[in-house]
Write a protein that holds these residues in place. Structure first.
Motif, PDB file in Angstrom:
ATOM      1  N   SER A  94       0.820  -1.211   0.000  1.00 36.72           N
ATOM      2  CA  SER A  94       0.000   0.000   0.000  1.00 36.72           C
ATOM      3  C   SER A  94       0.851   1.258   0.000  1.00 36.72           C
ATOM      4  N   VAL A  95       1.890   1.276   0.820  1.00 38.33           N
ATOM      5  CA  VAL A  95       2.780   2.434   0.896  1.00 38.33           C
ATOM      6  C   VAL A  95       3.534   2.599  -0.427  1.00 38.33           C
ATOM      7  N   LEU A  96       4.018   1.505  -0.988  1.00 38.89           N
ATOM      8  CA  LEU A  96       4.676   1.573  -2.297  1.00 38.89           C
ATOM      9  C   LEU A  96       3.730   2.139  -3.350  1.00 38.89           C
ATOM     10  N   LEU A  97       2.490   1.690  -3.330  1.00 39.63           N
ATOM     11  CA  LEU A  97       1.493   2.175  -4.280  1.00 39.63           C
ATOM     12  C   LEU A  97       1.310   3.681  -4.132  1.00 39.63           C
ATOM     13  N   ALA A  98       1.165   4.156  -2.905  1.00 40.13           N
ATOM     14  CA  ALA A  98       0.968   5.591  -2.680  1.00 40.13           C
ATOM     15  C   ALA A  98       2.164   6.401  -3.172  1.00 40.13           C
ATOM     16  N   ILE A  99       3.355   5.922  -2.885  1.00 39.77           N
ATOM     17  CA  ILE A  99       4.563   6.643  -3.287  1.00 39.77           C
ATOM     18  C   ILE A  99       4.701   6.666  -4.813  1.00 39.77           C
ATOM     19  N   ILE A 100       4.537   5.516  -5.435  1.00 39.82           N
ATOM     20  CA  ILE A 100       4.702   5.429  -6.888  1.00 39.82           C
ATOM     21  C   ILE A 100       3.602   6.202  -7.609  1.00 39.82           C
ATOM     22  N   ALA A 101       2.355   6.095  -7.145  1.00 42.94           N
ATOM     23  CA  ALA A 101       1.246   6.808  -7.791  1.00 42.94           C
ATOM     24  C   ALA A 101       1.411   8.316  -7.644  1.00 42.94           C
ATOM     25  N   GLY A 102       1.766   8.770  -6.456  1.00 39.81           N
ATOM     26  CA  GLY A 102       1.977  10.202  -6.252  1.00 39.81           C
ATOM     27  C   GLY A 102       3.109  10.735  -7.109  1.00 39.81           C
ATOM     28  N   TYR A 103       4.196   9.967  -7.174  1.00 41.85           N
ATOM     29  CA  TYR A 103       5.342  10.363  -7.981  1.00 41.85           C
ATOM     30  C   TYR A 103       4.977  10.402  -9.471  1.00 41.85           C
ATOM     31  N   MET A 117      -0.606   1.695 -15.626  1.00 46.89           N
ATOM     32  CA  MET A 117       0.025   0.371 -15.719  1.00 46.89           C
ATOM     33  C   MET A 117       1.388   0.387 -15.045  1.00 46.89           C
ATOM     34  N   GLY A 118       2.148   1.447 -15.272  1.00 46.20           N
ATOM     35  CA  GLY A 118       3.449   1.572 -14.632  1.00 46.20           C
ATOM     36  C   GLY A 118       3.345   1.623 -13.125  1.00 46.20           C
ATOM     37  N   VAL A 119       2.368   2.362 -12.623  1.00 48.76           N
ATOM     38  CA  VAL A 119       2.157   2.468 -11.176  1.00 48.76           C
ATOM     39  C   VAL A 119       1.813   1.103 -10.588  1.00 48.76           C
ATOM     40  N   VAL A 120       0.814   0.448 -11.166  1.00 52.39           N
ATOM     41  CA  VAL A 120       0.331  -0.819 -10.609  1.00 52.39           C
ATOM     42  C   VAL A 120       1.391  -1.909 -10.735  1.00 52.39           C
ATOM     43  N   LEU A 121       2.011  -2.020 -11.880  1.00 51.67           N
ATOM     44  CA  LEU A 121       3.050  -3.035 -12.027  1.00 51.67           C
ATOM     45  C   LEU A 121       4.260  -2.723 -11.151  1.00 51.67           C
ATOM     46  N   GLY A 122       4.574  -1.446 -10.986  1.00 44.50           N
ATOM     47  CA  GLY A 122       5.692  -1.059 -10.133  1.00 44.50           C
ATOM     48  C   GLY A 122       5.484  -1.464  -8.685  1.00 44.50           C
ATOM     49  N   TYR A 123       4.323  -1.122  -8.124  1.00 44.64           N
ATOM     50  CA  TYR A 123       4.112  -1.482  -6.716  1.00 44.64           C
ATOM     51  C   TYR A 123       3.965  -2.979  -6.558  1.00 44.64           C
ATOM     52  N   GLN A 124       3.410  -3.657  -7.558  1.00 45.51           N
ATOM     53  CA  GLN A 124       3.250  -5.103  -7.466  1.00 45.51           C
ATOM     54  C   GLN A 124       4.605  -5.815  -7.513  1.00 45.51           C
ATOM     55  N   ILE A 152      -5.686  -6.423 -10.619  1.00 45.96           N
ATOM     56  CA  ILE A 152      -4.700  -5.551 -11.261  1.00 45.96           C
ATOM     57  C   ILE A 152      -5.353  -4.806 -12.419  1.00 45.96           C
ATOM     58  N   LEU A 153      -6.141  -5.512 -13.214  1.00 42.82           N
ATOM     59  CA  LEU A 153      -6.849  -4.873 -14.325  1.00 42.82           C
ATOM     60  C   LEU A 153      -7.894  -3.877 -13.829  1.00 42.82           C
ATOM     61  N   LEU A 154      -8.569  -4.224 -12.736  1.00 47.10           N
ATOM     62  CA  LEU A 154      -9.549  -3.313 -12.136  1.00 47.10           C
ATOM     63  C   LEU A 154      -8.863  -2.025 -11.679  1.00 47.10           C
ATOM     64  N   GLN A 155      -7.692  -2.155 -11.086  1.00 50.29           N
ATOM     65  CA  GLN A 155      -6.964  -0.963 -10.648  1.00 50.29           C
ATOM     66  C   GLN A 155      -6.580  -0.090 -11.837  1.00 50.29           C
ATOM     67  N   ILE A 156      -6.076  -0.703 -12.881  1.00 51.39           N
ATOM     68  CA  ILE A 156      -5.623   0.072 -14.045  1.00 51.39           C
ATOM     69  C   ILE A 156      -6.805   0.723 -14.757  1.00 51.39           C
ATOM     70  N   PHE A 157      -7.769  -0.076 -15.167  1.00 48.27           N
ATOM     71  CA  PHE A 157      -8.857   0.461 -15.980  1.00 48.27           C
ATOM     72  C   PHE A 157      -9.942   1.127 -15.140  1.00 48.27           C
ATOM     73  N   GLY A 158     -10.284   0.548 -14.000  1.00 50.45           N
ATOM     74  CA  GLY A 158     -11.243   1.190 -13.109  1.00 50.45           C
ATOM     75  C   GLY A 158     -10.677   2.484 -12.551  1.00 50.45           C
ATOM     76  N   GLY A 159      -9.384   2.457 -12.186  1.00 50.01           N
ATOM     77  CA  GLY A 159      -8.722   3.668 -11.702  1.00 50.01           C
ATOM     78  C   GLY A 159      -8.700   4.751 -12.770  1.00 50.01           C
ATOM     79  N   TYR A 160      -8.421   4.346 -14.000  1.00 52.80           N
ATOM     80  CA  TYR A 160      -8.401   5.299 -15.111  1.00 52.80           C
ATOM     81  C   TYR A 160      -9.765   5.980 -15.265  1.00 52.80           C
ATOM     82  N   PHE A 161     -10.826   5.179 -15.287  1.00 51.66           N
ATOM     83  CA  PHE A 161     -12.152   5.753 -15.510  1.00 51.66           C
ATOM     84  C   PHE A 161     -12.608   6.603 -14.324  1.00 51.66           C
TER      85      PHE A 161
END
Length: 169
Positions: A94-103, A117-124, A152-161
């Protein structure tokens, strides 16, 4: 599929930081409850990360970090999920996700599928390595890649929308 958007970087001295974080924590509490109605809904859909991604990307790393830390702790305290044994790995991811997404949001200043995709794959990827180091089990560490692809797909595409919808307001 790219869109420039108003993305923020709120500070800890701004009351909006805490209001948005509480809103996203609420989302990260409710979404897992809905997903757990489905067999293996949590490990498959990875719902506890969804609003951390959206919050950190839209409102900055500080909102994301508050959401990333509070969401698993609140869920575990009130509902026993995630189990205390897996809480360290989920907190790290979760912390990695927050850092990578914010960055990523501060660098790209746009909402795009490749950026998410870069954010989600990076934290994963980094989260999987951390979980492997914590547990000593490669099999357990790669669970999100074994059964969590829908999440992972929900995060990428759901997050996008959702981010696009927030950007239009």
């Amino acid at each position: 599929m790219e869109s420039t958007a108003k993305l923020y970087s709120l500070n800890y001295n701004n009351v909006h930081t805490y209001l948005f974080a509480l809103l996203f924590v609420f989302g990260n509490v409710m979404l897992p409850q809905l997903c757990h109605w489905v067999h293996l809904g949590g490990p498959t859909l990875l719902p506890i990360y969804f609003f951390t991604l959206v919050g950190a990307y839209k409102y900055g790393m500080k909102v994301g970090l508050l959401t990333a830390i509070l969401s698993p702790l609140v869920n575990s305290s009130f509902f026993g999920m995630p189990a205390v044994a897996v809480l360290p790995a989920i907190l790290i991811k979760s912390v990695l996700l927050a850092i990578i997404a914010g960055y990523m949001a501060s660098r790209s200043k746009q909402i795009s599928i490749p950026a998410l995709m870069g954010v989600v794959l990076g934290y994963q990827v980094f989260g999987t390595l951390a979980e492997w180091a914590l547990t000593g089990s490669f099999y357990a560490a790669v669970q999100d890649f074994r059964i969590g692809i829908p999440g992972i797909l929900l995060q990428i595409f759901g997050g996008y929308f959702l981010l696009k919808m927030l950007a239009s307001r």
